[in-house]
Design an enzyme around this catalytic site. Structure first.
Site, mmCIF file in Angstrom:
data_model
loop_
_atom_site.group_PDB
_atom_site.id
_atom_site.type_symbol
_atom_site.label_atom_id
_atom_site.label_comp_id
_atom_site.label_asym_id
_atom_site.label_seq_id
_atom_site.Cartn_x
_atom_site.Cartn_y
_atom_site.Cartn_z
ATOM 1 N N HIS A 1 -132.275 -64.907 16.957
ATOM 2 C CA HIS A 1 -132.585 -66.239 16.448
ATOM 3 C C HIS A 1 -133.445 -66.099 15.201
ATOM 4 O O HIS A 1 -134.287 -65.211 15.115
ATOM 5 C CB HIS A 1 -133.359 -67.061 17.498
ATOM 6 C CG HIS A 1 -133.324 -68.528 17.222
ATOM 7 N ND1 HIS A 1 -134.207 -69.136 16.359
ATOM 8 C CD2 HIS A 1 -132.500 -69.487 17.668
ATOM 9 C CE1 HIS A 1 -133.925 -70.424 16.300
ATOM 10 N NE2 HIS A 1 -132.893 -70.675 17.079
ATOM 11 N N ASP B 1 -127.579 -70.474 23.355
ATOM 12 C CA ASP B 1 -126.119 -70.416 23.507
ATOM 13 C C ASP B 1 -125.650 -69.367 24.495
ATOM 14 O O ASP B 1 -124.457 -69.303 24.804
ATOM 15 C CB ASP B 1 -125.478 -70.138 22.136
ATOM 16 C CG ASP B 1 -125.713 -71.299 21.196
ATOM 17 O OD1 ASP B 1 -126.291 -71.098 20.123
ATOM 18 O OD2 ASP B 1 -125.355 -72.426 21.592
HETATM 19 C C1 SDX Z 1 -128.441 -71.662 17.181
HETATM 20 O O1 SDX Z 1 -131.806 -72.448 13.649
HETATM 21 C C2 SDX Z 1 -131.737 -72.932 14.835
HETATM 22 O O2 SDX Z 1 -132.720 -73.471 15.367
HETATM 23 C C3 SDX Z 1 -130.386 -72.808 15.518
HETATM 24 C C4 SDX Z 1 -130.317 -73.277 16.980
HETATM 25 C C5 SDX Z 1 -130.519 -74.786 17.086
HETATM 26 O O3 SDX Z 1 -130.877 -75.238 18.182
HETATM 27 O O4 SDX Z 1 -130.203 -75.499 16.103
HETATM 28 O O5 SDX Z 1 -131.317 -72.626 17.756
HETATM 29 C C6 SDX Z 1 -128.951 -72.996 17.587
HETATM 30 O O6 SDX Z 1 -127.760 -71.581 16.176
HETATM 31 C C7 SDX Z 1 -128.830 -70.441 17.961
HETATM 32 C C8 SDX Z 1 -128.286 -69.125 17.332
HETATM 33 C C9 SDX Z 1 -126.829 -68.968 17.771
HETATM 34 N N1 SDX Z 1 -126.192 -67.855 17.034
HETATM 35 C C10 SDX Z 1 -125.864 -66.715 17.682
HETATM 36 O O7 SDX Z 1 -126.139 -66.470 18.862
HETATM 37 C C11 SDX Z 1 -125.050 -65.742 16.828
HETATM 38 C C12 SDX Z 1 -125.605 -64.309 17.021
HETATM 39 N N2 SDX Z 1 -126.915 -64.261 16.405
HETATM 40 C C13 SDX Z 1 -127.009 -64.052 15.025
HETATM 41 O O8 SDX Z 1 -125.962 -63.873 14.224
HETATM 42 C C14 SDX Z 1 -128.395 -64.031 14.415
HETATM 43 O O9 SDX Z 1 -129.271 -63.569 15.334
HETATM 44 C C15 SDX Z 1 -128.822 -65.376 13.889
HETATM 45 C C16 SDX Z 1 -127.834 -65.920 12.898
HETATM 46 C C17 SDX Z 1 -128.984 -66.339 15.007
HETATM 47 C C18 SDX Z 1 -130.166 -65.185 13.182
HETATM 48 O O10 SDX Z 1 -129.933 -64.376 12.117
HETATM 49 P P1 SDX Z 1 -131.118 -64.017 11.059
HETATM 50 O O11 SDX Z 1 -132.376 -64.688 11.392
HETATM 51 O O12 SDX Z 1 -130.580 -64.219 9.688
HETATM 52 O O13 SDX Z 1 -131.367 -62.525 11.385
HETATM 53 P P2 SDX Z 1 -130.535 -61.354 10.790
HETATM 54 O O14 SDX Z 1 -129.084 -61.717 10.795
HETATM 55 O O15 SDX Z 1 -131.141 -60.938 9.506
HETATM 56 O O16 SDX Z 1 -130.757 -60.228 11.900
HETATM 57 C C19 SDX Z 1 -131.947 -59.458 11.893
HETATM 58 C C20 SDX Z 1 -131.486 -58.069 12.390
HETATM 59 C C21 SDX Z 1 -130.275 -57.545 11.636
HETATM 60 O O17 SDX Z 1 -130.362 -56.132 11.683
HETATM 61 P P3 SDX Z 1 -130.971 -55.363 10.348
HETATM 62 O O18 SDX Z 1 -130.137 -55.855 9.190
HETATM 63 O O19 SDX Z 1 -132.406 -55.784 10.283
HETATM 64 O O20 SDX Z 1 -130.766 -53.890 10.678
HETATM 65 O O21 SDX Z 1 -131.055 -58.182 13.763
HETATM 66 C C22 SDX Z 1 -129.667 -57.881 13.860
HETATM 67 C C23 SDX Z 1 -129.083 -57.953 12.460
HETATM 68 O O22 SDX Z 1 -128.013 -57.055 12.323
HETATM 69 N N3 SDX Z 1 -129.085 -58.906 14.720
HETATM 70 C C24 SDX Z 1 -128.214 -58.668 15.704
HETATM 71 C C25 SDX Z 1 -127.962 -59.923 16.282
HETATM 72 N N4 SDX Z 1 -128.668 -60.870 15.640
HETATM 73 C C26 SDX Z 1 -129.353 -60.235 14.664
HETATM 74 N N5 SDX Z 1 -127.624 -57.528 16.122
HETATM 75 C C27 SDX Z 1 -126.777 -57.655 17.174
HETATM 76 N N6 SDX Z 1 -126.475 -58.817 17.809
HETATM 77 C C28 SDX Z 1 -127.056 -59.972 17.377
HETATM 78 N N7 SDX Z 1 -126.783 -61.115 17.974
#
Ligand code: SDX
Length: 431
Positions: free
Chosen positions: A308, A366
């Site tokens: 998140h 989710d």
């Molecule tokens: C919702 O914003 C809100 O409040 C949203 C929400 C709401 O109520 O409105 O809470 C609802 O959208 C919840 C989130 C649902 N999405 C997912 O579950 C999809 C999977 N998660 C992601 O893609 C990710 O975690 C995000 C998009 C939710 C957040 O992404 P960020 O903050 O941009 O973080 P990032 O992508 O930069 O990740 C940080 C690191 C990365 O690794 P590095 O580049 O630092 O090496 O963590 C890793 C990412 O690769 N990472 C994951 C991961 N999520 C982040 N690795 C594996 N699996 C994951 N799910």
């Protein structure tokens, strides 16, 4: 320690200094007010707005490190336990929990606005039967702006309130009819004798052929899911609604834009993607290979329902959702649900894995919602539509707060230009 009242920028190429005020709110981080920077010839740079406060708001507070979520100061756990959705929708709109009379009046107003203009039936018929329900919701909610011109003076608080009533009351009908249209079953008209959530379940699952009796345990579980999803500060879809609204666009068009943004798999589409992922894993014996894929930078696979932007601790909604999962599966005699076993084991393994621990990746709202929604009989392609249905309460409250905010200006970010400097036109024969 007391927050500072200003910061001073210094530059390594001159003695110039810029003082910027620091603003502090009731809870959470203070903010550096950078509005005067533009006069000095600088912009701030923050793709994805990770460090940017786009507005001041009193609706929802999140503490990502502590895993806290408050609607108008009330912890989400308490609201999920003691409130119903109409009460939470009122709280988000007006800032206070309603007393008995206020709740009755708000609820009965909702019940009087549930029908759609009959001509909107033809808007549905413009879609293919297999259209994704989110595509239908984007289209039909946007189309409402073509039907309600009598209260679109958004500068008039009463007009804003009437539009809010119409949107909140009609989105359940639109969501349910998007599903019915998909299945080829007839639309079920709203029954104003039912509560907001009972009415939705009725329009989703009833048919003209037999009486529909809602299961109170399942209805209560769905009510809780709606409360958990109602608002969440300045997330992508709420920011979309605010940006659309900042130009003075009508509220129906703004909510339609929010639905479009929520559809993305990184946002509201994650519940559908999370269930698909659990189904692909299929069995606890396959979990480790998917964990390995999630950690593999060369693999675009991510654990859907994990991570998140704000929560670097357990999403408080995920904990309530896990508990709801247990209740619903027990009520339905599905406690041996293989996907729930996979989800519980995946959560346990991931929370002990170095990669997820260091990156502070926890289950989000989710992760469990897909299992509960599927158990409630909601088809997978309707999961994000459920999220949109609930989040409409937050979107409308946030839109209203923005329009009535004296600081409200049209949203118009700038950029760091990295393209070509001026160059001479090249005639076709010389290219
Ligand atoms: C919702 O914003 C809100 O409040 C949203 C929400 C709401 O109520 O409105 O809470 C609802 O959208 C919840 C989130 C649902 N999405 C997912 O579950 C999809 C999977 N998660 C992601 O893609 C990710 O975690 C995000 C998009 C939710 C957040 O992404 P960020 O903050 O941009 O973080 P990032 O992508 O930069 O990740 C940080 C690191 C990365 O690794 P590095 O580049 O630092 O090496 O963590 C890793 C990412 O690769 N990472 C994951 C991961 N999520 C982040 N690795 C594996 N699996 C994951 N799910």
């Amino acid at each position: 320690m007391k927050a500072p009242t200003k910061v001073t920028l210094t530059f390594d190429n001159s003695a110039k200094q810029i003082e910027l005020p620091v603003l502090s709110g009731k809870l959470g981080p203070s903010v550096i007010d950078v509005r005067s920077l533009v006069k000095s010839g600088y912009f701030t740079y923050d793709p994805g707005f990770q460090a940017t406060a786009s507005c001041s708001s009193s609706i929802t507070y999140i503490d990502g490190d502590k895993g806290l979520l408050y609607y108008r100061g009330y912890p989400i756990e308490q609201l999920a336990k003691h409130s119903d959705f109409i009460e939470v929708a009122y709280l988000l709109q007006y800032g206070e929990l309603p007393n008995a009379q206020q709740k009755h009046d708000f609820d009965s107003t909702m019940r009087q606005h549930t029908m759609l203009h009959d001509q909107i039936n033809t808007v549905f018929r413009g879609f293919r039967r297999d259209a994704h329900p989110m595509a239908v919701m984007v289209g039909v909610v946007g189309a409402l702006s073509a039907f309600y011109h009598d209260s679109l003076d958004i500068g008039d608080p009463r007009h804003r309130e009437i539009s809010a009533f119409r949107i909140l009351a009609k989105v359940p009908t639109i969501a349910a009819w998007s599903y019915k249209y998909n299945t080829g079953q007839p639309f079920m008209y709203p029954q104003n004798r039912l509560t907001y959530v009972e009415n939705f379940m009725y329009m989703m699952f009833a048919t003209p052929c037999e009486p529909y009796v809602p299961n109170p345990v399942l209805t209560r579980a769905f009510e809780r899911i709606m409360i958990l999803h109602a608002d969440h500060e300045q997330n992508a879809s709420t920011s979309t609604v605010r940006l659309a609204g900042s130009s003075g666009a009508n509220p129906f068009a703004c909510i339609s834009a929010g639905i479009a943004s929520l559809w993305g798999p990184a946002h509201g589409g994650a519940n559908e993607a999370a269930l698909a992922m659990l189904e692909e894993i299929g069995d606890v014996s396959r979990i480790n290979q998917f964990i390995a894929r999630a950690k593999d930078k060369s693999d675009s696979f991510r654990l859907m329902g994990f991570g998140h932007r704000v929560y670097k601790n357990m999403d408080p909604r995920a904990a309530v959702m896990r508990e709801t999962c247990h209740e619903v599966l027990d009520e339905l005699g599905l406690h041996d649900d293989p996907l729930f076993k996979v989800a519980l084991k995946l959560e346990q393994i991931a929370l002990e894995d170095e990669y997820f621990v260091t990156k502070k990746l926890y289950p989000n709202v989710d992760f469990y919602s897909g299992i509960v929604l599927r158990a409630l009989g909601i088809p997978t392609n309707m999961f994000t539509a459920m999220f949109a249905l609930a989040r409409t309460a937050g979107w409308v409250a946030q839109w209203n707060e923005m329009i009535s905010d004296p600081e409200n200006k049209i949203g118009r970010p700038r950029q760091l230009y990295v393209g070509d400097a001026q160059r001479a036109f090249i005639p076709m024969e010389q290219r």
